[in-house]
Write an enzyme that holds these catalytic residues in place. Structure first.
Site, short mmCIF file in Angstrom:
data_model
loop_
_atom_site.label_atom_id
_atom_site.label_comp_id
_atom_site.label_asym_id
_atom_site.label_seq_id
_atom_site.Cartn_x
_atom_site.Cartn_y
_atom_site.Cartn_z
N HIS A 125 -37.92 -2.11 -31.85
CA HIS A 125 -39.01 -1.39 -32.49
C HIS A 125 -38.66 -0.95 -33.91
CE1 HIS A 125 -37.03 2.44 -30.98
NE2 HIS A 125 -37.47 2.85 -32.16
N ASP A 155 -36.18 -3.74 -25.78
CA ASP A 155 -36.16 -3.04 -27.06
C ASP A 155 -34.82 -3.20 -27.78
OD1 ASP A 155 -37.17 -1.60 -29.17
OD2 ASP A 155 -36.82 0.37 -28.27
N GLY A 227 -35.06 8.05 -36.17
CA GLY A 227 -34.10 7.47 -37.11
C GLY A 227 -32.78 7.17 -36.45
N ASN A 228 -32.48 7.82 -35.32
CA ASN A 228 -31.30 7.48 -34.53
C ASN A 228 -31.51 6.20 -33.72
OD1 ASN A 228 -30.61 10.79 -34.38
ND2 ASN A 228 -28.86 9.41 -34.40
N SER A 229 -32.76 5.74 -33.64
CA SER A 229 -33.07 4.55 -32.84
C SER A 229 -32.20 3.37 -33.24
CB SER A 229 -34.54 4.17 -33.01
OG SER A 229 -35.37 5.10 -32.38
N GLY A 285 -40.78 -14.72 -8.40
CA GLY A 285 -42.15 -15.04 -7.98
C GLY A 285 -42.66 -14.19 -6.85
N VAL A 286 -42.38 -12.89 -6.91
CA VAL A 286 -42.89 -11.96 -5.90
C VAL A 286 -43.43 -10.71 -6.59
CG1 VAL A 286 -41.35 -12.68 -4.04
CG2 VAL A 286 -40.62 -10.87 -5.61
N ILE A 288 -43.51 -6.68 -5.76
CA ILE A 288 -42.75 -5.81 -4.86
C ILE A 288 -43.19 -4.36 -5.01
CG2 ILE A 288 -40.70 -7.27 -4.72
CD1 ILE A 288 -39.46 -5.62 -6.96
#
Length: 498
Positions: A125, A155, A227-229, A285-286, A288
């Site tokens: 992001h 992310d 900003g720490n991201s 392909g399930v 759950i």
């Protein structure tokens, strides 16, 4: 870093011989000491983080994601759209300094160098939608960055810069070894103030903040702000155990609840981005759902664990491998599935085309199947919004099932038309609900189609009544219902009357 070790007091000679048990215990302690085995070991609070911070700071960078400025003259911006511009201007001017210049259309975040050749990890992001990305080193050097690859689901993003000098890199640690209460430090670029260090502890593990299917966050009280991201979360050995990604904050600032992507997940994603520029994930392909305590009782499981299969794609790997609706997946590729939300990550991290063993619980017995994993493709599905069902018309016969508080009718053409059931669907239709009944407590609704009771197919209200009576005679307090609501299948555990 200091550590506290258990010490053993030396026993002084006494005039009276020590009891035999005391001598044996003393001999046991002596053996432990000779082998240098500690009975207990705990980490104390460090006297200072200064040496560690000094070592790690050069490897943490500021990420500047530039978007083209619009044609009209924009308003001055600060990092991440925050409205602190005047505050920062006053702060610097009072000290006779110029505030750091902000480019128009900037977003700022953090990142860290994982290879001396210039590979840098950050958040998706942070760089998403950027026309150009640059990296500012601790010494102020700014380098253009190439986006090698980015993964929205986790992310994470991988960048590459070119530098004439070898860059200071850090290593990943094992996030599975990180314990609640361990000290950690976060380094990043909060509000554009690069090179900021904060310290705290790991507050919790395996947090699900509902940001995606692979949520497994480390929670920390180390101060993390906008900003720490993309910045690193370090353990006391200077290893990256997490990538700081999100905060919980009513105010927008740090309140001591930050979330980091665990390093073991990061390493896997980064390796794929580095090799392929994209992430390829396994596909089972399930569909759950969680195994609750009540569902576990209804399914005759000893504990509420695993992932309950509510739907199977017949053309998917699970369908071809023999997995059925109503199975509980207990183990996948040799690893226990402790809860439903762990399975998607296990599957995603498994190599495409790999032949894996899947242990399932089916009708009271364990069964092991072999599945060849497929590749998850991006899908866009549009679902109609749920609508309130209309009451049935005509003279459709109904039967009241008092044990759970519902009225049922055999599926006929009138009910198929009214509730949009296809001709190949089977089951019994819920025609009314007793608000005081146990089915109402589980949100069973008028118009639901009950397909199975305790994993046995039903086609008439009498089938439901018989299976409920069978469960009650066997001493069970719960029955499980497979319910179809507007095309979506789900398992529901409903209590029986005492």
């Amino acid at each position: 870093m200091n550590s506290v070790k258990t010490t053993h007091a030396r026993v002084l000679a006494q005039s009276k011989p020590a009891p035999k048990s005391m001598l044996v215990f003393g001999l046991f302690l002596s053996v432990l000491m000779a082998l240098n085995i500690n009975l207990a070991q705990a980490r104390s609070a460090p006297e200072s983080f200064a040496d560690l911070a000094e070592e790690l700071l050069p490897s943490v960078v500021n990420i500047i994601a530039l978007q083209e400025a619009p044609d009209e003259e924009p308003q001055a911006q600060v990092p991440q759209g925050e409205n602190f511009e005047e505050f920062f201007r006053d702060f610097f001017e009072r000290r006779g300094q110029r505030p750091p210049e902000q480019r128009r259309g900037n977003a700022q975040g953090s990142g860290f160098i994982i290879d001396s050749d210039g590979f840098i990890v950050t958040n998706h992001h942070v760089i998403d939608g950027a026309d150009a990305v640059s990296v500012r080193m601790q010494d102020g050097t700014e380098l253009e960055a190439e986006v090698i690859g980015s993964d929205e689901r986790t992310d994470l993003a991988l960048l590459k810069v070119k530098s004439s000098a070898s860059l200071p890199a850090v290593e990943f640690g094992d996030s599975d070894d990180a314990r609640i209460g361990d000290w950690v430090i976060a380094i990043g670029n909060p509000f554009g103030l690069g090179g900021s260090v904060s310290a705290g502890i790991i507050s919790a593990r395996a947090r699900d903040i509902r940001s995606g299917p692979y949520d497994d966050f480390i929670q920390t009280d180390a101060a993390i702000n906008r900003g720490n991201s993309g910045g690193p979360l370090f353990n006391m050995e200077g290893e990256v155990v997490g990538v700081n990604t999100a905060i919980f904050s009513p105010s927008g600032g740090s309140v001591g609840i930050g979330f980091s992507i665990p390093s073991n997940l990061v390493e896997n994603i980064v390796a794929q981005l580095r090799e392929n520029g994209e992430v390829r994930r396994g596909w089972l392909g399930v569909r759950i759902q969680t195994v609750t305590e009540e569902l576990a009782e209804g399914l005759r499981l000893d504990e509420a664990a695993g992932a309950l299969v509510s739907e199977v794609n017949p053309n998917g790997p699970a369908g071809k491998g023999g997995i059925q609706q109503g199975d509980v997946i207990l183990k996948f590729d040799g690893r226990r599935v402790p809860e439903m939300r762990k399975l998607p990550r296990m599957v995603a991290e498994t190599a495409i085309g790999k032949e894996v063993k899947v242990e399932v619980w089916r009708k009271g017995k364990s069964k092991t199947l072999t599945v060849v994993l497929g590749e998850l493709e991006d899908e866009v599905a549009a679902a109609a919004a749920p609508q309130e069902p209309e009451p049935p018309k005509g003279n459709t016969p109904t039967e009241v099932i008092g044990e759970i508080g519902i009225s049922l009718a055999t599926l006929n053409n009138e009910l198929r038309e009214r509730y949009s059931f296809s001709q190949d669907q089977e089951g019994v239709v819920v025609t009314s609900i007793d608000p005081a009944g146990t089915a109402a407590e589980k949100n069973i609704q008028e118009g639901d189609l009950i397909i199975e009771v305790d994993q046995e197919k039903v086609s008439a209200p009498g089938d439901v009544e018989d299976l409920i009576a069978k469960a009650k005679d066997a001493g069970y307090r719960v029955v499980t219902l497979l319910v179809n609501r507007q095309g979506q299948h789900t398992w529901v555990a409903v209590k029986l009357k005492d």
